[in-house]
Design a protein around this motif. Structure first.
Motif, PDB file in Angstrom:
ATOM      1  N   TRP A   4     -47.127 -10.888  87.034  1.00  0.00           N
ATOM      2  CA  TRP A   4     -46.356 -10.015  87.932  1.00  0.00           C
ATOM      3  C   TRP A   4     -45.045 -10.650  88.389  1.00  0.00           C
ATOM      4  O   TRP A   4     -44.005  -9.997  88.411  1.00  0.00           O
ATOM      5  CB  TRP A   4     -47.204  -9.602  89.137  1.00  0.00           C
ATOM      6  CG  TRP A   4     -47.619 -10.735  90.035  1.00  0.00           C
ATOM      7  CD1 TRP A   4     -48.742 -11.497  89.905  1.00  0.00           C
ATOM      8  CD2 TRP A   4     -46.914 -11.239  91.167  1.00  0.00           C
ATOM      9  NE1 TRP A   4     -48.785 -12.447  90.883  1.00  0.00           N
ATOM     10  CE2 TRP A   4     -47.688 -12.320  91.687  1.00  0.00           C
ATOM     11  CE3 TRP A   4     -45.719 -10.898  91.813  1.00  0.00           C
ATOM     12  CZ2 TRP A   4     -47.281 -13.052  92.802  1.00  0.00           C
ATOM     13  CZ3 TRP A   4     -45.323 -11.633  92.925  1.00  0.00           C
ATOM     14  CH2 TRP A   4     -46.098 -12.688  93.408  1.00  0.00           C
ATOM     15  N   TRP A   5     -45.060 -11.938  88.705  1.00  0.00           N
ATOM     16  CA  TRP A   5     -43.836 -12.559  89.234  1.00  0.00           C
ATOM     17  C   TRP A   5     -42.814 -12.790  88.143  1.00  0.00           C
ATOM     18  O   TRP A   5     -41.613 -12.860  88.403  1.00  0.00           O
ATOM     19  CB  TRP A   5     -44.168 -13.845  89.985  1.00  0.00           C
ATOM     20  CG  TRP A   5     -44.898 -14.887  89.183  1.00  0.00           C
ATOM     21  CD1 TRP A   5     -46.243 -14.969  88.979  1.00  0.00           C
ATOM     22  CD2 TRP A   5     -44.322 -15.985  88.487  1.00  0.00           C
ATOM     23  NE1 TRP A   5     -46.528 -16.054  88.190  1.00  0.00           N
ATOM     24  CE2 TRP A   5     -45.388 -16.700  87.880  1.00  0.00           C
ATOM     25  CE3 TRP A   5     -43.008 -16.449  88.317  1.00  0.00           C
ATOM     26  CZ2 TRP A   5     -45.167 -17.841  87.101  1.00  0.00           C
ATOM     27  CZ3 TRP A   5     -42.802 -17.579  87.550  1.00  0.00           C
ATOM     28  CH2 TRP A   5     -43.872 -18.269  86.947  1.00  0.00           C
ATOM     29  N   LYS A   6     -43.277 -12.883  86.904  1.00  0.00           N
ATOM     30  CA  LYS A   6     -42.327 -13.018  85.797  1.00  0.00           C
ATOM     31  C   LYS A   6     -41.583 -11.707  85.585  1.00  0.00           C
ATOM     32  O   LYS A   6     -40.361 -11.696  85.387  1.00  0.00           O
ATOM     33  CB  LYS A   6     -43.078 -13.428  84.526  1.00  0.00           C
ATOM     34  CG  LYS A   6     -43.735 -14.791  84.673  1.00  0.00           C
ATOM     35  CD  LYS A   6     -44.799 -15.045  83.628  1.00  0.00           C
ATOM     36  CE  LYS A   6     -45.510 -16.360  83.936  1.00  0.00           C
ATOM     37  NZ  LYS A   6     -46.712 -16.557  83.117  1.00  0.00           N
ATOM     38  N   VAL A   7     -42.349 -10.604  85.650  1.00  0.00           N
ATOM     39  CA  VAL A   7     -41.732  -9.285  85.537  1.00  0.00           C
ATOM     40  C   VAL A   7     -40.764  -9.066  86.699  1.00  0.00           C
ATOM     41  O   VAL A   7     -39.640  -8.595  86.504  1.00  0.00           O
ATOM     42  CB  VAL A   7     -42.817  -8.177  85.513  1.00  0.00           C
ATOM     43  CG1 VAL A   7     -42.185  -6.802  85.496  1.00  0.00           C
ATOM     44  CG2 VAL A   7     -43.736  -8.365  84.321  1.00  0.00           C
ATOM     45  N   LEU A   8     -41.203  -9.446  87.892  1.00  0.00           N
ATOM     46  CA  LEU A   8     -40.352  -9.311  89.084  1.00  0.00           C
ATOM     47  C   LEU A   8     -39.028 -10.051  88.894  1.00  0.00           C
ATOM     48  O   LEU A   8     -37.948  -9.513  89.140  1.00  0.00           O
ATOM     49  CB  LEU A   8     -41.091  -9.853  90.315  1.00  0.00           C
ATOM     50  CG  LEU A   8     -40.325  -9.807  91.631  1.00  0.00           C
ATOM     51  CD1 LEU A   8     -40.385  -8.413  92.234  1.00  0.00           C
ATOM     52  CD2 LEU A   8     -40.856 -10.831  92.621  1.00  0.00           C
ATOM     53  N   ALA A   9     -39.116 -11.297  88.423  1.00  0.00           N
ATOM     54  CA  ALA A   9     -37.905 -12.100  88.228  1.00  0.00           C
ATOM     55  C   ALA A   9     -36.957 -11.419  87.246  1.00  0.00           C
ATOM     56  O   ALA A   9     -35.752 -11.337  87.491  1.00  0.00           O
ATOM     57  CB  ALA A   9     -38.278 -13.498  87.732  1.00  0.00           C
ATOM     58  N   VAL A  10     -37.509 -10.926  86.140  1.00  0.00           N
ATOM     59  CA  VAL A  10     -36.666 -10.291  85.126  1.00  0.00           C
ATOM     60  C   VAL A  10     -35.999  -9.043  85.687  1.00  0.00           C
ATOM     61  O   VAL A  10     -34.794  -8.832  85.508  1.00  0.00           O
ATOM     62  CB  VAL A  10     -37.512  -9.962  83.864  1.00  0.00           C
ATOM     63  CG1 VAL A  10     -36.730  -9.073  82.919  1.00  0.00           C
ATOM     64  CG2 VAL A  10     -37.930 -11.238  83.162  1.00  0.00           C
ATOM     65  N   VAL A  11     -36.780  -8.230  86.411  1.00  0.00           N
ATOM     66  CA  VAL A  11     -36.228  -6.983  86.959  1.00  0.00           C
ATOM     67  C   VAL A  11     -35.128  -7.292  87.975  1.00  0.00           C
ATOM     68  O   VAL A  11     -34.065  -6.669  87.960  1.00  0.00           O
ATOM     69  CB  VAL A  11     -37.358  -6.135  87.606  1.00  0.00           C
ATOM     70  CG1 VAL A  11     -36.781  -4.982  88.413  1.00  0.00           C
ATOM     71  CG2 VAL A  11     -38.290  -5.611  86.532  1.00  0.00           C
ATOM     72  N   VAL A  12     -35.366  -8.285  88.826  1.00  0.00           N
ATOM     73  CA  VAL A  12     -34.381  -8.604  89.870  1.00  0.00           C
ATOM     74  C   VAL A  12     -33.101  -9.157  89.240  1.00  0.00           C
ATOM     75  O   VAL A  12     -31.993  -8.800  89.650  1.00  0.00           O
ATOM     76  CB  VAL A  12     -34.971  -9.583  90.910  1.00  0.00           C
ATOM     77  CG1 VAL A  12     -33.897 -10.083  91.861  1.00  0.00           C
ATOM     78  CG2 VAL A  12     -36.075  -8.913  91.698  1.00  0.00           C
ATOM     79  N   ILE A  13     -33.230 -10.012  88.215  1.00  0.00           N
ATOM     80  CA  ILE A  13     -32.020 -10.540  87.572  1.00  0.00           C
ATOM     81  C   ILE A  13     -31.267  -9.416  86.870  1.00  0.00           C
ATOM     82  O   ILE A  13     -30.034  -9.357  86.907  1.00  0.00           O
ATOM     83  CB  ILE A  13     -32.363 -11.687  86.601  1.00  0.00           C
ATOM     84  CG1 ILE A  13     -32.801 -12.904  87.397  1.00  0.00           C
ATOM     85  CG2 ILE A  13     -31.155 -12.049  85.749  1.00  0.00           C
ATOM     86  CD1 ILE A  13     -33.235 -14.061  86.569  1.00  0.00           C
TER      87      ILE A  13
END
Lengths: 230, 69
Positions: free
Chosen positions: A14-23
């Motif tokens: 989940w946090w990897k997806v979050l990081a990608v979406v935020v960047i």
């Protein structure tokens, strides 16, 4: 308990997806949102969204590395040493990205890639500090000795790096934004419109750095176990 | 003399026609507005998404290897 918790964390998605979406968001917003019109900086003020997060990401993984170096010295668990070294490796990678993007910007703002600005010079010294870490590690064959000495070195290198990059340039007349009265993202001189992009970028790039470090750690763990059996 | 004037006028109008054709053609195209900054954004987002997919694929391969153990 916290160790197990963090270990489970690196296998989650989940946090990897979050990081990608935020960047992804910061890439779009960073170019399109309104920025303050400042002299000298002009449109390069947008570099703040991409250059500074490299350093924040570096600080994040270096900090984690120090935490695991201390943990290693407390417990003697080899895994903690592997985490510490891979965090330093990833941090050094982001260090290089930060230096190169800074030099690129300096060329078109200060006129030269390297103008011996206090910020540049102390960043270079701090970089050598972490290169020395790699040299130190590779020069010791005995595993436990290597882990112990490099952990101690890492704990001492970190505060020196922070002083070199964050404190010393601010005490002299560095040209770098945020130093010596130059505009940057201080409490008073950064527009609020920039915060909505910059802070998410800090968090997201830090997560990306943690992600890369965790991948490297997992590879190293497999290598370590393989060597153990043989 | 009149013929020359007429032909000159025709030539000029012909020129004007071409000039009009060279004028920017206004289309409802977001990608060409604001000095085409959107094209740059598209480029860097493609690069970043590519890198992200690459990282996810490394993650997945690692997971497979870890399960084998």
């Amino acid at each position: 308990m916290p160790a197990q918790l963090s270990m489970r964390f690196i296998y989650q998605t989940w946090w990897k997806v979050l990081a990608v979406v935020v960047i992804f968001y910061t890439l779009i917003a960073g170019f399109l949102f309104d920025v303050p019109h400042l002299p000298i900086l002009h449109e390069t003020i947008r570099n703040t969204y991409f250059h500074v997060p490299m350093w924040i990401a570096m600080f994040t993984v270096f900090t984690i590395s120090v935490v695991y170096s201390i943990k290693y010295l407390n417990t003697g668990d080899e895994k903690y040493d592997l985490i510490a070294v891979e965090c330093v490796n990833t941090g050094t990678f982001f260090y290089v990205l930060g230096l190169i993007t800074g030099m690129m910007w300096a060329k078109y703002t200060w006129g030269a890639f390297w103008s011996n600005d206090p910020k540049q010079n102390s960043a270079a010294i701090a970089f050598l500090l972490y290169c020395a870490y790699a040299v130190l590690r590779n020069s010791i064959d005995e595993e436990q000795k290597r882990a112990k000495i490099s952990a101690i070195y890492n704990i001492f290198a970190f505060p020196i790096m922070v002083v070199l990059i964050m404190v010393l340039p601010r005490m002299t007349d560095s040209l770098h934004p945020g130093n010596g009265g130059n505009p940057a993202f201080g409490k008073l001189d950064m527009a609020n419109s920039m915060r909505v992009v910059l802070y998410p970028a800090f968090i997201a790039w830090s997560l990306i750095a943690i992600w890369i470090a965790s991948l490297r750690y997992r590879i190293r763990l497999i290598e370590y176990k393989k060597n153990e059996i043989n | 003399m009149k013929k020359i004037y007429v032909s000159a006028l025709l030539l000029l109008s012909c020129n004007a026609l071409f000039a009009q054709q060279n004028q920017p053609v206004e289309m409802a195209d977001v990608m060409r507005s604001s000095g085409r900054i959107y094209v740059v954004i598209a480029t860097i987002t493609i690069i970043f998404v590519g890198l992200a997919i690459y990282l996810f694929s490394i993650d997945r391969r690692l997971k497979k290897i870890e399960k084998e153990k």
